[in-house]
Motif scaffolding. Structure first.
Motif, PDB file in Angstrom:
ATOM      1  N   ARG A 202       0.830  -1.212   0.000  1.00  0.00           N
ATOM      2  CA  ARG A 202       0.000   0.000   0.000  1.00  0.00           C
ATOM      3  C   ARG A 202       0.861   1.257   0.000  1.00  0.00           C
ATOM      4  O   ARG A 202       0.542   2.246  -0.669  1.00  0.00           O
ATOM      5  CB  ARG A 202      -0.947  -0.015   1.202  1.00  0.00           C
ATOM      6  CG  ARG A 202      -2.391   0.217   0.800  1.00  0.00           C
ATOM      7  CD  ARG A 202      -3.379  -0.073   1.897  1.00  0.00           C
ATOM      8  NE  ARG A 202      -3.326   0.887   2.980  1.00  0.00           N
ATOM      9  CZ  ARG A 202      -2.889   0.639   4.205  1.00  0.00           C
ATOM     10  NH1 ARG A 202      -2.441  -0.559   4.523  1.00  0.00           N
ATOM     11  NH2 ARG A 202      -2.900   1.567   5.124  1.00  0.00           N
ATOM     12  N   ARG A 206       0.460   3.811  -3.009  1.00  0.00           N
ATOM     13  CA  ARG A 206       0.054   5.208  -2.770  1.00  0.00           C
ATOM     14  C   ARG A 206       0.968   6.161  -3.520  1.00  0.00           C
ATOM     15  O   ARG A 206       0.521   7.115  -4.157  1.00  0.00           O
ATOM     16  CB  ARG A 206       0.083   5.528  -1.272  1.00  0.00           C
ATOM     17  CG  ARG A 206      -1.141   5.103  -0.502  1.00  0.00           C
ATOM     18  CD  ARG A 206      -1.215   5.813   0.845  1.00  0.00           C
ATOM     19  NE  ARG A 206      -0.004   5.648   1.638  1.00  0.00           N
ATOM     20  CZ  ARG A 206       0.191   4.721   2.570  1.00  0.00           C
ATOM     21  NH1 ARG A 206      -0.779   3.835   2.802  1.00  0.00           N
ATOM     22  NH2 ARG A 206       1.301   4.646   3.257  1.00  0.00           N
ATOM     23  N   ASP A 218      -7.196   5.966   0.757  1.00  0.00           N
ATOM     24  CA  ASP A 218      -6.571   4.791   1.355  1.00  0.00           C
ATOM     25  C   ASP A 218      -7.561   4.113   2.297  1.00  0.00           C
ATOM     26  O   ASP A 218      -7.935   4.674   3.335  1.00  0.00           O
ATOM     27  CB  ASP A 218      -5.305   5.205   2.107  1.00  0.00           C
ATOM     28  CG  ASP A 218      -4.483   4.012   2.568  1.00  0.00           C
ATOM     29  OD1 ASP A 218      -5.015   2.894   2.604  1.00  0.00           O
ATOM     30  OD2 ASP A 218      -3.297   4.213   2.900  1.00  0.00           O
TER      31      ASP A 218
END
Length: 404
Positions: A202, A206, A218
């Motif tokens: 993640r 991102r 998120d």
């Protein structure tokens, strides 16, 4: 579903979306990386007036003696920001960026000139137009300087500022929902329980999404529970322009993302003929485009730059430019199975003879984050290749060309 080629996967992912609607006007200081909503037409000439490219003396070519030095009276002086004068029979002192006097058609560099009292001694004639920047020679008023769909870069902003533009009309950025899946995942900063790993994908995604021009929502980590996955897919699809996940798209008993997607939308393609990154799911969740990336970090990176990025470009209202590939010399041997395009992490070094050698990173697995962080880019091995020989030419994609 059988394996599909990487080129087809990228094309089909981009084709499943339309540009996000809406336009806004932003000041230039906020426009870097944004996509132009309309073409920009120059409101003025650039440069707006004829000016000197050097410190020197403006003269008329016709006043210079052919093949000999010429003595001319010094008639005036103009610095940058001063109004232009009018040149008669003589020379005019000008500085870089200063407007040249009316009538002058060349500037002689001060290094080539000598002075004698109020006279300027010039060498044999230079070429007419030398060291002189004419009005509009860079950009003419009314000329299209940047097309609609252009992703603005710092150098573009410099051009727009030079044209006197303070604000620019750009498209809305796509809003992308992001979450990771897996019972084994833990947030960085928390205590790592037994048999757990920190969620690295993640953090990487991102940053990749932001560099691709997206606004990221998120949604954290989702557990391997089909009902929860479906519920979150539906909610994310209703609030965003694209849903991106990592993990849960392979064939394991706890890989539930494909089933959740099918329950709330459709799975259009799965399994791409690449290594790493074969299990990539592309479809739609409740009417919103969806991309499910694998769980291994290197596979996530490869899948993003070659499959997700074209879709993001389409949503943003621009075209994903094919990265520039350049040949390097392989500093190792490698054997592969034919049928899939393979990407190897490699670093470059330059030999004394100037040749650029690619050294493969020792971390070969798709889970090796160190191999991404400690290499310069990806070597591209074609589907039909079986044996890469040391010393042979191989295509190389630097990371800098993949991240925008």
């Amino acid at each position: 579903m059988g394996l599909i080629s990487l080129d087809e996967a990228g094309g089909r992912s981009a084709a499943c979306a339309e540009p996000v609607p809406g336009v806004l006007e932003l000041p230039l200081v906020e426009a870097d990386g944004r996509v132009l909503a309309e073409a920009v037409v120059a409101p003025i000439d650039l440069p707006p007036f004829a000016n000197s490219a050097v410190d020197g003396y403006a003269v008329r070519h016709a006043d210079l003696l052919p093949g000999a030095e010429t003595r001319l009276p010094l008639l005036g002086r103009t610095a940058a920001g001063d109004p232009a004068g009018t040149l008669g029979h003589g020379a005019w002192r000008v500085f870089t960026g200063a407007p040249v006097p009316d009538g002058a058609d060349l500037v002689v560099m001060q290094e080539d000139v000598s002075l004698s009292g109020d006279e300027v001694i010039l060498p044999s004639p230079a070429k007419r137009g030398a060291n002189l920047r004419r009005a509009g020679e860079d950009v003419a008023r009314g000329q299209e300087v940047l097309p609609a769909g252009r992703r603005l870069r710092p150098r573009d902003l410099g051009l727009l500022a030079a044209l006197g533009l303070e604000r620019v009309r750009v498209r809305h950025r796509p809003r992308v929902a992001l979450f990771s899946t897996g019972d084994e995942l833990t947030e960085p900063g928390q205590r790592l329980r037994p048999a757990a790993i920190y969620d690295a994908n993640r953090a990487m995604l991102r940053a990749l999404l932001a560099r691709a021009g997206a606004d990221v929502v998120d949604l954290g980590i989702l557990r391997d529970e089909p009902a929860e996955l479906e519920r979150h897919l539906r909610a994310a699809a209703g609030a965003c322009d694209l849903v991106v996940t990592s993990g849960g798209v392979s064939v394991g008993e706890t890989d539930h993302v494909k089933a959740a997607l099918s329950a709330c939308g459709s799975l259009d393609l799965w399994r791409v003929a690449i290594k790493p990154g074969k299990p990539i799911a592309i479809g739609e969740a409740a009417g919103t485009p969806f991309i499910g990336l694998p769980g291994n970090p290197v596979a996530v990176f490869v899948g993003f730059v070659f499959v997700a990025r074209p879709l993001l470009a389409r949503l943003a209202g621009t075209v994903d430019e094919a990265p520039i590939v350049f040949p390097v010399t392989a500093g190792f041997q490698h054997r592969k199975k034919p049928g899939r395009r393979e990407f190897l992490r490699a670093s470059l070094e330059r030999r004394d003879d100037g040749a650029v050698i690619a050294r493969r990173h020792p971390g070969e697995g798709a889970g090796s984050l160190a191999s991404l962080a400690q290499s310069d880019g990806l070597l591209v091995l074609a589907e039909e290749l079986e044996q890469l020989e040391e010393g042979s030419s191989v295509p190389f994609l630097p990371y800098v060309g993949l991240l925008g």
